[in-house]
Write an enzyme that holds these catalytic residues in place. Structure first.
Site, short mmCIF file in Angstrom:
data_model
loop_
_atom_site.label_atom_id
_atom_site.label_comp_id
_atom_site.label_asym_id
_atom_site.label_seq_id
_atom_site.Cartn_x
_atom_site.Cartn_y
_atom_site.Cartn_z
N TYR A 104 39.27 30.92 40.44
CA TYR A 104 38.95 32.35 40.50
C TYR A 104 37.70 32.66 39.68
O TYR A 104 36.78 33.33 40.15
CB TYR A 104 40.14 33.17 40.00
CG TYR A 104 40.02 34.65 40.25
CD1 TYR A 104 40.37 35.19 41.49
CD2 TYR A 104 39.56 35.51 39.27
CE1 TYR A 104 40.26 36.55 41.72
CE2 TYR A 104 39.45 36.87 39.49
CZ TYR A 104 39.80 37.39 40.73
OH TYR A 104 39.68 38.74 40.95
N SER A 128 34.28 40.24 39.04
CA SER A 128 35.47 40.48 38.22
C SER A 128 35.06 40.38 36.76
O SER A 128 33.98 39.87 36.44
CB SER A 128 36.55 39.43 38.53
OG SER A 128 37.59 39.44 37.58
#
Length: 272
Positions: free
Chosen positions: A154, A141
């Site tokens: 995350y 990401s």
């Protein structure tokens, strides 16, 4: 290492929605026999129904390393051609401060976002090395490039995917197998709606739908466009694939202002 994957078999996890579904549809249209897997059986079946060519569909929890191994054996039996690519794409989200985080939520996320990638790589790497061909494509990401508030779990998992894949890439030097990391920016998917968010991490009193709507408003890239960028990046032999204009901004900020990037990001967000 340039890799042509059109017309050749691929494996995609997290294929029941979002980037995974769009990758499956795109690659199927480009002649790839597609193996798709996801824990969501209902949505996975919808993906399977949308494919235009040969497909193998399997309900799979990527946290289960042993079942991932069995899945790889099933794929090996199903294939008529060498496996061209494995897309370890399954992912989930949480959003909370470090102070308010729940250990069980962090474990849930890390088991899927990081260990799911590791399990998929370990399951299929022997096959790829034996045929001396193919590419492992692991989804990180932009939050694997920079740390963001209220996303400690995350970011940690996505940074871990980045480090794991970079290490794998060096181990594969001298073989016919390669590894690539994908860094999507904001993609218009349901990852927020399907995440574990118990309260507004910014303290503004928003419910889950409002948080998801705010994310959608700043997400710049569709899953279809993301799939196109990833497909082209893999075939060009890129080791790192940035997806979306915001991904390039985050990458530049991490390089230019490695300790001050969030001050710049906050200013950009205030202008929206």
């Amino acid at each position: 290492m340039v890799r042509k994957i059109a017309g050749r078999p691929v494996v995609i996890t997290g294929a029941a929605s979002g980037i995974g579904r769009s990758l499956a549809i795109r690659l199927s249209r480009h002649g790839c026999p597609v193996v798709i897997a996801d824990v969501n059986a209902v949505e996975l079946e919808k993906t399977a129904a949308s494919l235009s060519g040969p497909a193998l569909s399997r309900v799979l929890d990527v946290r289960d390393a042993a079942d991932f191994g069995r899945f790889a054996s099933e794929v090996r039996e199903w294939l008529d051609l060498p496996l061209a690519a494995v897309f370890n794409n399954a992912g989930v989200a949480t959003a909370t401060s470090v102070l308010d985080s729940l250990p069980e939520d962090d474990t849930w996320l890390f088991d899927i976002n990081y260990w799911g990638v590791v399990n998929g790589t370990r399951a299929f790497l022997p096959m790829l090395l034996k045929q001396n061909y193919g590419v492992v494509v692991n989804t990180s990401s932009v939050y694997g490039l920079v740390g963001m508030p209220n996303n400690s779990a995350y970011c940690s998992a996505k940074f871990a995917v980045r480090g794991f894949t970079d290490s794998l890439r060096q181990e594969l030097r001298g073989t016919g197998v390669s590894a690539a990391t994908v860094h999507p920016g904001g993609i218009k998917t349901n990852i927020i709606r399907n995440g574990r968010i118990h309260r507004d991490p910014e303290g503004r009193g928003r419910d889950l739908e409002q948080i998801a709507a705010d994310f959608d408003a700043i997400a710049l890239t569709t899953p279809e466009r993301a799939a196109e960028v990833i497909h082209r990046g893999v075939e060009k032999g890129k080791a790192r694939i940035l997806v979306g204009p915001d991904a390039y901004v985050f990458d530049a900020l991490a390089r230019i202002a490695p300790t001050r990037y969030y001050s710049l990001v906050a200013r950009l967000l205030e202008r929206k």
